[in-house]
Design an enzyme around this catalytic site. Structure first.
Site, PDB file in Angstrom:
ATOM      1  N   LYS A 260       1.320   0.671  -6.102  1.00  0.00           N
ATOM      2  CA  LYS A 260       1.492   1.091  -4.708  1.00  0.00           C
ATOM      3  C   LYS A 260       2.891   0.732  -4.214  1.00  0.00           C
ATOM      4  CE  LYS A 260      -3.411   0.690  -3.570  1.00  0.00           C
ATOM      5  NZ  LYS A 260      -4.489  -0.173  -3.050  1.00  0.00           N
TER       6      LYS A 260
ATOM      7  N   GLN B  55      -5.382  -5.438   0.197  1.00  0.00           N
ATOM      8  CA  GLN B  55      -6.015  -5.087  -1.076  1.00  0.00           C
ATOM      9  C   GLN B  55      -7.351  -5.824  -1.223  1.00  0.00           C
ATOM     10  OE1 GLN B  55      -4.917  -2.735  -3.137  1.00  0.00           O
ATOM     11  NE2 GLN B  55      -6.598  -3.032  -4.556  1.00  0.00           N
TER      12      GLN B  55
ATOM     13  N   ASP C 236      -5.634   2.507   4.972  1.00  0.00           N
ATOM     14  CA  ASP C 236      -6.791   2.653   4.079  1.00  0.00           C
ATOM     15  C   ASP C 236      -7.928   3.422   4.769  1.00  0.00           C
ATOM     16  OD1 ASP C 236      -6.861   1.758   1.426  1.00  0.00           O
ATOM     17  OD2 ASP C 236      -6.907  -0.349   2.032  1.00  0.00           O
TER      18      ASP C 236
HETATM   19  N1  GUN Z   1      -9.576  -1.993  -3.998  1.00  0.00           N
HETATM   20  C1  GUN Z   1     -10.072  -0.975  -4.728  1.00  0.00           C
HETATM   21  N2  GUN Z   1      -9.806   0.200  -4.135  1.00  0.00           N
HETATM   22  C2  GUN Z   1      -9.153  -0.088  -2.998  1.00  0.00           C
HETATM   23  C3  GUN Z   1      -8.610   0.704  -1.946  1.00  0.00           C
HETATM   24  O1  GUN Z   1      -8.677   1.933  -1.918  1.00  0.00           O
HETATM   25  N3  GUN Z   1      -7.980   0.018  -0.961  1.00  0.00           N
HETATM   26  C4  GUN Z   1      -7.885  -1.331  -0.947  1.00  0.00           C
HETATM   27  N4  GUN Z   1      -7.278  -1.911   0.072  1.00  0.00           N
HETATM   28  N5  GUN Z   1      -8.385  -2.091  -1.894  1.00  0.00           N
HETATM   29  C5  GUN Z   1      -9.004  -1.462  -2.914  1.00  0.00           C
END
Ligand code: GUN
Length: 245
Positions: A14, A58, A81
């Site tokens: 990311k 995350q 998100d």
């Molecule tokens: N952990 C697994 N998938 C995701 C996601 O789409 N966003 C976040 N913040 N954490 C994750």
């Protein structure tokens, strides 16, 4: 927060992609023993920082931290998100604002097939807050007939065999067998499972399902990169929302 191994890979990708598009990425790597109050204070500071358009916490968080309280602390306009109850609520009401990245991106993948979605039977396997539930809401908004399957579902193969669209987000490598897939179906594999051999595999038996599906996403290289692209599109959208305010 912490050193969840899969999270480290996702976060690295990311960050890298964010910088590659010309956005700035501010990293806050906190140790596993970080207290909830410290994390909430950081979110308050980021909410108030005009240089920050989007915030992503995350997941998973360590068990000592209440993930819901953290999610609800984000300014909904910076919630790239789309997990804040405000943003999920807007999606439920068919008036989406910031939308969960993976399901929103899956809709883009479906649109790219050029096929109409109205009236199709979409089978979503998994009911997580991150994937299954928002995915079902997206498909419903696109006028699919939606079935959500989960670990208590009876006769999963029978239901999947009726799916014109199958979205698998279970977290078990190769769980969806090739002969469950209806001829001509579209299969989206959201699974990211690391085997003992270190290789990443999806939830669907790709080789078997490919023999039946008209469209299918690979793992790796399918939903993963698309989710990151959607995150960046959400971040731009979030910046615009804040400009408009
Ligand atoms: N952990 C697994 N998938 C995701 C996601 O789409 N966003 C976040 N913040 N954490 C994750």
């Amino acid at each position: 927060v912490g050193d969840h191994s899969a999270s480290q890979i996702y976060v690295r990708n990311k960050r890298r992609t964010t910088e590659a598009t010309g956005m700035r990425s501010f990293a806050h790597d906190l140790p596993a023993d970080t207290g909830e109050q410290r994390l909430l204070a950081l979110i308050d500071a980021l909410n108030a920082d005009p240089a920050v358009s989007g915030i992503l916490v995350q997941l998973p968080l360590p068990a000592t931290i209440d993930a819901e309280r953290v999610t609800e602390r984000l300014d909904p306009r910076k919630d790239v998100d789309g997990f804040h109850p405000y943003n999920i609520g807007r999606l439920v009401l068919k008036r989406p604002t910031l939308r969960p990245c993976t399901p929103f991106g899956c809709m883009r993948l479906l649109a790219s097939t050029g096929e109409s979605l109205a009236g199709k039977h979409a089978v979503v396997i998994g009911q997580s807050n991150i994937v299954g539930r928002p995915m079902a809401l997206e498909l419903l908004m696109a006028r699919c007939t939606v079935t959500i399957c989960h670990s208590a579902t009876r006769d999963l193969p029978r239901i999947v065999r009726d799916g014109d669209i199958v979205v698998a987000g279970i977290g078990k490598a190769g769980y969806v067998a090739g002969d469950w897939i209806k001829p001509g179906a579209t299969v989206i594999d959201v699974g990211i499972n690391r085997g003992d051999d270190g290789k990443i595999r999806g939830d669907v038996d790709f080789a078997g399902a490919s023999a039946h599906a008209a469209w299918i996403t690979p793992v790796p290289g399918g939903v993963g990169p698309m989710t990151i692209a959607t995150l960046l599109a959400n971040t731009l959208h979030a910046a615009e929302l804040q400009d408009d305010a």
